[in-house]
Design a protein around this motif. Sequence first.
Motif, PDB file in Angstrom:
ATOM      1  N   SER A  70       0.782  -1.105   0.594  1.00 26.86           N
ATOM      2  CA  SER A  70      -0.210  -0.162  -0.005  1.00 26.86           C
ATOM      3  C   SER A  70       0.866   1.378  -0.439  1.00 26.86           C
ATOM      4  CB  SER A  70      -1.169  -0.025   1.478  1.00 26.86           C
ATOM      5  OG  SER A  70      -1.755  -0.745   1.593  1.00 26.86           O
ATOM      6  N   LEU A  71       1.234   1.383   0.214  1.00 26.90           N
ATOM      7  CA  LEU A  71       3.268   2.025   1.262  1.00 26.90           C
ATOM      8  C   LEU A  71       3.694   2.498  -0.591  1.00 26.90           C
ATOM      9  CD1 LEU A  71       4.362   2.394   4.099  1.00 26.90           C
ATOM     10  CD2 LEU A  71       3.209   3.896   3.655  1.00 26.90           C
ATOM     11  N   ALA A  72       4.162   1.553  -0.972  1.00 25.12           N
ATOM     12  CA  ALA A  72       4.469   1.590  -2.725  1.00 25.12           C
ATOM     13  C   ALA A  72       3.314   2.338  -3.224  1.00 25.12           C
ATOM     14  CB  ALA A  72       5.161  -0.145  -2.805  1.00 25.12           C
ATOM     15  N   LEU A  73       2.177   1.644  -3.281  1.00 23.63           N
ATOM     16  CA  LEU A  73       1.272   2.038  -4.379  1.00 23.63           C
ATOM     17  C   LEU A  73       1.220   3.724  -3.841  1.00 23.63           C
ATOM     18  CD1 LEU A  73      -0.135   1.831  -6.575  1.00 23.63           C
ATOM     19  CD2 LEU A  73      -2.252   1.319  -4.815  1.00 23.63           C
ATOM     20  N   THR A  74       0.981   4.396  -3.216  1.00 24.24           N
ATOM     21  CA  THR A  74       1.164   5.879  -2.436  1.00 24.24           C
ATOM     22  C   THR A  74       1.988   6.166  -3.213  1.00 24.24           C
ATOM     23  OG1 THR A  74       0.099   4.803  -0.521  1.00 24.24           O
ATOM     24  CG2 THR A  74       1.019   6.977  -0.899  1.00 24.24           C
ATOM     25  N   PHE A  75       3.098   6.221  -2.866  1.00 26.76           N
ATOM     26  CA  PHE A  75       4.071   6.791  -3.161  1.00 26.76           C
ATOM     27  C   PHE A  75       4.435   6.943  -5.242  1.00 26.76           C
ATOM     28  CE2 PHE A  75       6.855   5.094   1.020  1.00 26.76           C
ATOM     29  CZ  PHE A  75       5.705   6.289   1.457  1.00 26.76           C
ATOM     30  N   LEU A  76       4.325   6.032  -5.431  1.00 24.24           N
ATOM     31  CA  LEU A  76       4.345   6.061  -6.727  1.00 24.24           C
ATOM     32  C   LEU A  76       2.801   6.855  -7.780  1.00 24.24           C
ATOM     33  CD1 LEU A  76       5.078   1.941  -7.430  1.00 24.24           C
ATOM     34  CD2 LEU A  76       6.873   4.042  -8.305  1.00 24.24           C
ATOM     35  N   VAL A  77       1.858   7.098  -6.692  1.00 23.47           N
ATOM     36  CA  VAL A  77       0.950   7.232  -7.240  1.00 23.47           C
ATOM     37  C   VAL A  77       1.060   9.200  -6.945  1.00 23.47           C
ATOM     38  CG1 VAL A  77      -1.509   7.681  -7.572  1.00 23.47           C
ATOM     39  CG2 VAL A  77      -0.647   5.718  -7.849  1.00 23.47           C
ATOM     40  N   ALA A  78       0.862   9.503  -5.664  1.00 23.05           N
ATOM     41  CA  ALA A  78       0.620  10.749  -5.423  1.00 23.05           C
ATOM     42  C   ALA A  78       2.248  11.335  -5.417  1.00 23.05           C
ATOM     43  CB  ALA A  78       0.852  10.806  -3.500  1.00 23.05           C
ATOM     44  N   ILE A  79       2.929  10.711  -5.142  1.00 26.57           N
ATOM     45  CA  ILE A  79       4.583  11.778  -5.451  1.00 26.57           C
ATOM     46  C   ILE A  79       4.390  12.387  -7.368  1.00 26.57           C
ATOM     47  CG2 ILE A  79       7.320  12.041  -5.908  1.00 26.57           C
ATOM     48  CD1 ILE A  79       7.329  10.280  -4.236  1.00 26.57           C
ATOM     49  N   PRO A  80       4.310  11.081  -7.841  1.00 27.08           N
ATOM     50  CA  PRO A  80       4.270  12.650 -10.318  1.00 27.08           C
ATOM     51  C   PRO A  80       2.927  12.520  -9.942  1.00 27.08           C
ATOM     52  CG  PRO A  80       4.376   9.921 -10.080  1.00 27.08           C
ATOM     53  CD  PRO A  80       4.138  10.119  -8.240  1.00 27.08           C
ATOM     54  N   ALA A  81       1.871  12.919  -9.063  1.00 28.07           N
ATOM     55  CA  ALA A  81       0.427  13.245  -9.546  1.00 28.07           C
ATOM     56  C   ALA A  81       1.326  15.318  -8.794  1.00 28.07           C
ATOM     57  CB  ALA A  81      -0.574  13.026  -8.254  1.00 28.07           C
TER      58      ALA A  81
END
Length: 306
Positions: free
Chosen positions: A105-116
């Motif tokens: 869940s954290l990996a998915l959060t970083f992969l989506v939230a930072i670029p967005a």
Amino acid sequence: MMAYLFRRLAGAALVLITLVVAAFFATHYIGDPAFLLVDREFLSEAERQEIIEQGGFNRPVLDQLADYLASTIRGDFGTSIWQNRPAAAVVLERVPRTALLGAASLALTFLVAIPAALIAASRPAGPARAAITTAATALASLPAFWLALGLVYLVAVEWRLLPTGGYGSWRHLVLPAIALAAGPIGRYTLILESAVARDLRQHYVRTARAKGLPESAVLVRHLLPNAAIIGLTLLGGELIILLNGTVLIETIFSWPGVGEVAYSAVTRRDLPVLMAAVIYVAAIVLLVNLLVDLAYTVVDPRVRLQ
């Protein structure tokens, strides 16, 4: 540094002891301990007295508390009523599975939230920012359990793309990880976008652009490191939220983690397992807060632990 670590560890130990004491008195004064284990209609008075004597509930409360504290410090929370095994073992064997779900869940959060967040901050007047912030606000406001049920219905039942629940392969991990990461993705995106947009107006950004650096380099090499301190602060809080959210998410998806076993302990009145789960989760929360505080000095050397 060592003095700071000693103070933090001593404080964490005090918090855990307070939690154990509070839980002990809560389980002893919310009702008859025998009736907490067995339904009243299935228990005769003789059987009730036998349970009280076997559990030592007829002894002075302070003696019971002293014994319970001593056994808890040794990691002995008693025997699971449901599985007839040490309660600590029942919970500890679930920790790696909850850790796997939390890491995904954290990996998915970083992969989506930072670029967005970077895209939205770099386009303050464009439709991309409006779309990203709207979607992030919706995700941050969406109840995790409602999203989980919707994913089960659409993806697993209607479209039959992924299993409805269980454990064993990456396919079982996808839906619970998405349901657990949706809220953090929304919150991370909104807060990081605000921080990056604010820093875009700083002098060092104009200097970097004047040197001819491309916009992507300005964002990644200059703005993102400065936003890392905010990201660390968010990380500590989001990890705690993730741990709390695993109870519902693991139950909905039948993911055999700490949250699912804690829910099962409540429904089965398995107090030893429930107490072990509560104490271990509290210890993880305290450890995460300590690690985040220590990480501040790595990300920002100006931070001092005093």
